[in-house]
Design a protein around this motif. Structure first.
Motif, PDB file in Angstrom:
ATOM      1  N   ILE A 165      52.813  67.677  72.371  1.00  0.00           N
ATOM      2  CA  ILE A 165      53.991  67.772  71.222  1.00  0.00           C
ATOM      3  C   ILE A 165      53.499  67.144  69.871  1.00  0.00           C
ATOM      4  O   ILE A 165      53.749  67.605  68.914  1.00  0.00           O
ATOM      5  CB  ILE A 165      55.227  67.512  71.689  1.00  0.00           C
ATOM      6  N   PHE A 166      52.772  65.998  70.182  1.00  0.00           N
ATOM      7  CA  PHE A 166      52.255  65.255  69.007  1.00  0.00           C
ATOM      8  C   PHE A 166      51.489  65.856  68.083  1.00  0.00           C
ATOM      9  O   PHE A 166      51.360  66.036  66.840  1.00  0.00           O
ATOM     10  CB  PHE A 166      51.801  63.776  69.370  1.00  0.00           C
ATOM     11  N   SER A 167      50.382  66.653  68.867  1.00  0.00           N
ATOM     12  CA  SER A 167      49.179  67.460  68.091  1.00  0.00           C
ATOM     13  C   SER A 167      49.973  68.678  67.264  1.00  0.00           C
ATOM     14  O   SER A 167      49.699  68.828  66.160  1.00  0.00           O
ATOM     15  CB  SER A 167      48.294  67.988  69.175  1.00  0.00           C
ATOM     16  N   ILE A 168      51.025  69.177  67.936  1.00  0.00           N
ATOM     17  CA  ILE A 168      51.664  70.360  67.303  1.00  0.00           C
ATOM     18  C   ILE A 168      52.431  69.966  65.976  1.00  0.00           C
ATOM     19  O   ILE A 168      52.624  70.392  65.069  1.00  0.00           O
ATOM     20  CB  ILE A 168      52.594  70.936  68.501  1.00  0.00           C
ATOM     21  N   ILE A 169      52.918  68.755  66.194  1.00  0.00           N
ATOM     22  CA  ILE A 169      53.845  68.109  64.898  1.00  0.00           C
ATOM     23  C   ILE A 169      52.791  68.012  63.916  1.00  0.00           C
ATOM     24  O   ILE A 169      53.015  68.380  62.715  1.00  0.00           O
ATOM     25  CB  ILE A 169      54.475  66.825  65.279  1.00  0.00           C
ATOM     26  N   CYS A 206      52.132  71.826  56.024  1.00  0.00           N
ATOM     27  CA  CYS A 206      52.799  71.678  54.890  1.00  0.00           C
ATOM     28  C   CYS A 206      51.922  71.190  53.737  1.00  0.00           C
ATOM     29  O   CYS A 206      52.205  71.847  52.574  1.00  0.00           O
ATOM     30  CB  CYS A 206      53.723  70.485  55.327  1.00  0.00           C
ATOM     31  N   ILE A 207      50.976  70.399  53.994  1.00  0.00           N
ATOM     32  CA  ILE A 207      50.092  69.744  52.953  1.00  0.00           C
ATOM     33  C   ILE A 207      49.209  71.003  52.483  1.00  0.00           C
ATOM     34  O   ILE A 207      49.069  71.197  51.226  1.00  0.00           O
ATOM     35  CB  ILE A 207      49.270  68.758  53.548  1.00  0.00           C
ATOM     36  N   ALA A 241      54.458  62.852  56.560  1.00  0.00           N
ATOM     37  CA  ALA A 241      55.236  62.070  57.481  1.00  0.00           C
ATOM     38  C   ALA A 241      54.858  62.826  58.904  1.00  0.00           C
ATOM     39  O   ALA A 241      54.744  61.899  60.013  1.00  0.00           O
ATOM     40  CB  ALA A 241      56.829  62.322  57.251  1.00  0.00           C
ATOM     41  N   LEU A 242      54.844  64.140  58.965  1.00  0.00           N
ATOM     42  CA  LEU A 242      54.485  64.652  60.281  1.00  0.00           C
ATOM     43  C   LEU A 242      53.387  64.512  60.930  1.00  0.00           C
ATOM     44  O   LEU A 242      52.872  64.155  61.846  1.00  0.00           O
ATOM     45  CB  LEU A 242      54.632  66.269  60.033  1.00  0.00           C
ATOM     46  N   LEU A 243      52.195  64.221  59.901  1.00  0.00           N
ATOM     47  CA  LEU A 243      50.709  63.957  60.247  1.00  0.00           C
ATOM     48  C   LEU A 243      50.824  62.372  60.683  1.00  0.00           C
ATOM     49  O   LEU A 243      50.108  62.232  61.827  1.00  0.00           O
ATOM     50  CB  LEU A 243      49.758  64.101  59.264  1.00  0.00           C
ATOM     51  N   THR A 244      51.427  61.728  60.127  1.00  0.00           N
ATOM     52  CA  THR A 244      51.572  60.239  60.515  1.00  0.00           C
ATOM     53  C   THR A 244      52.141  60.205  61.787  1.00  0.00           C
ATOM     54  O   THR A 244      51.418  59.482  62.762  1.00  0.00           O
ATOM     55  CB  THR A 244      52.548  59.434  59.405  1.00  0.00           C
ATOM     56  N   VAL A 245      53.301  60.928  62.399  1.00  0.00           N
ATOM     57  CA  VAL A 245      53.761  60.889  63.697  1.00  0.00           C
ATOM     58  C   VAL A 245      52.612  61.120  64.661  1.00  0.00           C
ATOM     59  O   VAL A 245      52.486  60.609  65.726  1.00  0.00           O
ATOM     60  CB  VAL A 245      54.981  61.887  63.891  1.00  0.00           C
ATOM     61  N   SER A 246      51.831  62.392  64.310  1.00  0.00           N
ATOM     62  CA  SER A 246      50.785  62.841  65.139  1.00  0.00           C
ATOM     63  C   SER A 246      49.679  61.697  65.331  1.00  0.00           C
ATOM     64  O   SER A 246      49.074  61.256  66.207  1.00  0.00           O
ATOM     65  CB  SER A 246      50.055  63.860  64.597  1.00  0.00           C
ATOM     66  N   LEU A 247      49.426  60.994  64.413  1.00  0.00           N
ATOM     67  CA  LEU A 247      48.456  59.875  64.186  1.00  0.00           C
ATOM     68  C   LEU A 247      48.677  58.724  64.802  1.00  0.00           C
ATOM     69  O   LEU A 247      47.957  57.936  64.947  1.00  0.00           O
ATOM     70  CB  LEU A 247      47.921  59.888  62.513  1.00  0.00           C
TER      71      LEU A 247
END
Length: 91
Positions: free
Chosen positions: A7-11, A18-19, A46-52
């Motif tokens: 799920i984190f990769s999908i986020i 978005c970018i 923000a979404l990439l930060t969640v994943s990272l």
């Protein structure tokens, strides 16, 4: 690649979309709306930060911090310009 598609990769993929979408919008539109452009970039960061945070890659995480800071600066500039325009329009 050994990282699972969780799920984190999908986020993170949504953040990437978005970018990339914001960059396409900037390129495709003659006068881009700063709220759309910077808001989409901030959302992507923000979404990439969640994943990272889950799948840590420090250079990419630092990049997203700068990306978010630039987007916030752009939103602040848009807000300031809007407020100034509203004040000038008042009698």
């Amino acid at each position: 690649m050994t990282t699972p598609l969780d799920i984190f990769s999908i986020i993170g993929f949504f953040g990437t979309a978005c970018i990339i979408g914001a960059y396409f919008y900037l390129t495709a539109v003659e006068k881009p709306n700063p709220w759309v452009l910077h808001g989409t970039n901030l959302t992507g960061a923000a979404l990439l930060t969640v994943s990272l945070i889950v799948h840590t890659n420090w250079p990419s995480l630092v990049l997203e911090g700068f990306w978010a800071a630039i987007a916030l600066w752009g939103l602040w500039k848009a807000f300031s310009a809007h407020r100034k325009k509203a004040q000038e329009a008042q009698p």
